[in-house]
Motif scaffolding. Structure first.
Motif, PDB file in Angstrom:
ATOM      1  N   PHE A   1       5.084  -8.080   3.076  1.00  0.00           N
ATOM      2  CA  PHE A   1       4.227  -6.895   3.097  1.00  0.00           C
ATOM      3  C   PHE A   1       4.238  -6.166   1.757  1.00  0.00           C
ATOM      4  O   PHE A   1       3.334  -5.388   1.473  1.00  0.00           O
ATOM      5  CB  PHE A   1       4.662  -5.942   4.210  1.00  0.00           C
ATOM      6  N   GLU A   2       5.245  -6.430   0.938  1.00  0.00           N
ATOM      7  CA  GLU A   2       5.285  -5.828  -0.402  1.00  0.00           C
ATOM      8  C   GLU A   2       4.133  -6.330  -1.270  1.00  0.00           C
ATOM      9  O   GLU A   2       3.752  -5.679  -2.247  1.00  0.00           O
ATOM     10  CB  GLU A   2       6.616  -6.141  -1.080  1.00  0.00           C
ATOM     11  N   ASP A   3       3.559  -7.471  -0.909  1.00  0.00           N
ATOM     12  CA  ASP A   3       2.453  -8.043  -1.683  1.00  0.00           C
ATOM     13  C   ASP A   3       1.092  -7.486  -1.259  1.00  0.00           C
ATOM     14  O   ASP A   3       0.080  -7.783  -1.901  1.00  0.00           O
ATOM     15  CB  ASP A   3       2.443  -9.572  -1.522  1.00  0.00           C
ATOM     16  N   ILE A   4       1.063  -6.696  -0.198  1.00  0.00           N
ATOM     17  CA  ILE A   4      -0.199  -6.147   0.300  1.00  0.00           C
ATOM     18  C   ILE A   4      -0.657  -4.993  -0.590  1.00  0.00           C
ATOM     19  O   ILE A   4       0.125  -4.123  -0.973  1.00  0.00           O
ATOM     20  CB  ILE A   4      -0.041  -5.672   1.760  1.00  0.00           C
ATOM     21  N   TYR A   5      -1.935  -4.999  -0.896  1.00  0.00           N
ATOM     22  CA  TYR A   5      -2.534  -3.972  -1.752  1.00  0.00           C
ATOM     23  C   TYR A   5      -2.564  -2.627  -1.013  1.00  0.00           C
ATOM     24  O   TYR A   5      -2.971  -2.550   0.156  1.00  0.00           O
ATOM     25  CB  TYR A   5      -3.955  -4.395  -2.119  1.00  0.00           C
ATOM     26  N   THR A   6      -2.121  -1.591  -1.696  1.00  0.00           N
ATOM     27  CA  THR A   6      -2.110  -0.246  -1.122  1.00  0.00           C
ATOM     28  C   THR A   6      -2.955   0.681  -1.978  1.00  0.00           C
ATOM     29  O   THR A   6      -2.785   0.743  -3.196  1.00  0.00           O
ATOM     30  CB  THR A   6      -0.673   0.319  -1.040  1.00  0.00           C
ATOM     31  N   ILE A   7      -3.873   1.382  -1.344  1.00  0.00           N
ATOM     32  CA  ILE A   7      -4.679   2.386  -2.037  1.00  0.00           C
ATOM     33  C   ILE A   7      -3.939   3.714  -1.928  1.00  0.00           C
ATOM     34  O   ILE A   7      -3.824   4.281  -0.843  1.00  0.00           O
ATOM     35  CB  ILE A   7      -6.081   2.503  -1.414  1.00  0.00           C
ATOM     36  N   GLY A   8      -3.406   4.191  -3.026  1.00  0.00           N
ATOM     37  CA  GLY A   8      -2.630   5.419  -3.016  1.00  0.00           C
ATOM     38  C   GLY A   8      -1.574   5.385  -4.106  1.00  0.00           C
ATOM     39  O   GLY A   8      -1.309   4.339  -4.720  1.00  0.00           O
TER      40      GLY A   8
ATOM     41  N   TYR B   1       2.045  -2.172  15.666  1.00  0.00           N
ATOM     42  CA  TYR B   1       2.668  -3.000  14.636  1.00  0.00           C
ATOM     43  C   TYR B   1       1.614  -3.901  13.997  1.00  0.00           C
ATOM     44  O   TYR B   1       0.591  -4.236  14.601  1.00  0.00           O
ATOM     45  CB  TYR B   1       3.821  -3.830  15.198  1.00  0.00           C
ATOM     46  N   LEU B   2       1.870  -4.235  12.757  1.00  0.00           N
ATOM     47  CA  LEU B   2       0.995  -5.107  11.979  1.00  0.00           C
ATOM     48  C   LEU B   2       1.631  -6.482  11.851  1.00  0.00           C
ATOM     49  O   LEU B   2       2.857  -6.612  11.908  1.00  0.00           O
ATOM     50  CB  LEU B   2       0.761  -4.520  10.583  1.00  0.00           C
ATOM     51  N   GLU B   3       0.794  -7.491  11.694  1.00  0.00           N
ATOM     52  CA  GLU B   3       1.294  -8.847  11.465  1.00  0.00           C
ATOM     53  C   GLU B   3       0.699  -9.396  10.173  1.00  0.00           C
ATOM     54  O   GLU B   3      -0.492  -9.206   9.893  1.00  0.00           O
ATOM     55  CB  GLU B   3       0.948  -9.763  12.638  1.00  0.00           C
ATOM     56  N   LEU B   4       1.512 -10.072   9.418  1.00  0.00           N
ATOM     57  CA  LEU B   4       1.100 -10.664   8.150  1.00  0.00           C
ATOM     58  C   LEU B   4       0.801 -12.146   8.356  1.00  0.00           C
ATOM     59  O   LEU B   4       1.573 -12.851   9.005  1.00  0.00           O
ATOM     60  CB  LEU B   4       2.216 -10.496   7.115  1.00  0.00           C
ATOM     61  N   TYR B   5      -0.325 -12.605   7.799  1.00  0.00           N
ATOM     62  CA  TYR B   5      -0.706 -14.013   7.891  1.00  0.00           C
ATOM     63  C   TYR B   5      -1.072 -14.540   6.508  1.00  0.00           C
ATOM     64  O   TYR B   5      -1.650 -13.822   5.694  1.00  0.00           O
ATOM     65  CB  TYR B   5      -1.889 -14.195   8.848  1.00  0.00           C
ATOM     66  N   THR B   6      -0.744 -15.797   6.264  1.00  0.00           N
ATOM     67  CA  THR B   6      -1.112 -16.455   5.007  1.00  0.00           C
ATOM     68  C   THR B   6      -1.680 -17.836   5.318  1.00  0.00           C
ATOM     69  O   THR B   6      -1.434 -18.408   6.398  1.00  0.00           O
ATOM     70  CB  THR B   6       0.100 -16.620   4.073  1.00  0.00           C
ATOM     71  N   ILE B   7      -2.429 -18.355   4.349  1.00  0.00           N
ATOM     72  CA  ILE B   7      -2.990 -19.695   4.506  1.00  0.00           C
ATOM     73  C   ILE B   7      -3.276 -20.278   3.132  1.00  0.00           C
ATOM     74  O   ILE B   7      -3.625 -19.545   2.199  1.00  0.00           O
ATOM     75  CB  ILE B   7      -4.289 -19.669   5.359  1.00  0.00           C
ATOM     76  N   GLN B   8      -3.089 -21.584   3.013  1.00  0.00           N
ATOM     77  CA  GLN B   8      -3.562 -22.301   1.840  1.00  0.00           C
ATOM     78  C   GLN B   8      -5.018 -22.669   2.117  1.00  0.00           C
ATOM     79  O   GLN B   8      -5.328 -23.199   3.199  1.00  0.00           O
ATOM     80  CB  GLN B   8      -2.720 -23.546   1.576  1.00  0.00           C
ATOM     81  N   PRO B   9      -5.930 -22.365   1.210  1.00  0.00           N
ATOM     82  CA  PRO B   9      -7.363 -22.533   1.492  1.00  0.00           C
ATOM     83  C   PRO B   9      -7.760 -23.900   2.046  1.00  0.00           C
ATOM     84  O   PRO B   9      -8.665 -23.982   2.894  1.00  0.00           O
ATOM     85  CB  PRO B   9      -8.003 -22.276   0.126  1.00  0.00           C
TER      86      PRO B   9
END
Length: 255
Positions: free
Chosen positions: A6-13, A96-104
């Protein structure tokens, strides 16, 4: 590549205060954007620590006429039973939030449709994008939707963000924003007109992202209690963790 968190998620602020317990994020350009005005705990607070932090943020927001408080707990950690009981008793919304990733190359192939056109947003179609986003954002109130116009304009001029629009039979139907880093492409604000859903527009938008950013890891955050997360799982996204969030909206400006 290092594990995506989640540290890699972009935050506006902007970080306006930080200590060993939390980071305080504030965005004066949009005071009623909850996801830009919050506190992120670095480790699970005790109940007393949470109450002290709650008082601090409530007073900070009160002085700026903000009617909410919002807190994120550390990744992969759940508040204990005492804290959960307190939060519910105080009228907090708990989720709660869930993080998902994928290789294209793992994303399922999507067939072309002559009815659906996907394009990056340019000066030629920017007004159509703004109008579509405004209509989508009205769900959160006219004041929010109006303020969001300025944010969308700022992001249009941000070289690290690509705005993408979908048209269905010639009419704007959906959009997604992509935040780019050297190794990742984050899908954000994916939304399709509610009357045009289940026509493959959302999948076409994602497929466009996969083809465009074939050499990056694609990531997104989903509401852990929302149905879109089930779609992401079927599309081969990999689960990457969870994070609890709580917020409370005050009807009146009283401490």
């Amino acid at each position: 590549m290092k594990k995506i968190t989640f540290e890699d998620i972009y935050t506006i602020g902007n970080i306006v205060f930080e200590n060993t317990l939390y980071k305080h994020i504030h965005y004066p350009e949009m005071l009623n954007r909850y996801d830009s005005n919050f506190i992120q705990f670095k480790h699970l607070p005790t109940l007393d620590e949470f109450k002290d932090t709650e008082d601090y943020l409530r007073e900070f927001h009160f002085r700026r006429n903000q009617r909410h408080v919002k807190f994120y707990f550390p990744e992969s950690e759940k508040p204990d039973e005492n804290e959960m009981n307190y939060l519910k008793k105080q009228g907090y919304e708990v989720g709660y939030l869930e993080l998902y990733t994928i290789q294209p190359n793992q994303f399922p192939r999507v067939e072309n449709s002559s009815d659906i056109l996907i394009q990056p947003v340019t000066v030629d179609n920017f007004e159509a994008y703004l109008k579509l986003r405004f209509e989508q954002d009205l769900e959160f109130g006219k004041n929010f939707a109006t303020q969001k116009i300025d944010l969308n304009k700022r992001q249009f001029n941000n070289p690290a963000i690509m705005q993408i629009i979908a048209s269905y039979k010639g009419k704007p139907a959906g959009a997604v924003d992509v935040i780019m880093t050297e190794k990742t492409a984050e899908i954000d604000s994916l939304d399709v007109n509610e009357f045009l859903r289940k026509k493959g527009i959302g999948s076409r938008l994602q497929y466009f992202v996969m083809k465009k950013f074939w050499d990056k890891t694609v990531l997104l955050v989903a509401d852990g209690e929302d149905t879109p997360r089930e779609m992401y799982q079927k599309q081969n996204y990999q689960y990457g963790g969870f994070k609890y969030e709580v917020q409370k909206i005050y009807k009146e400006q009283a401490l």
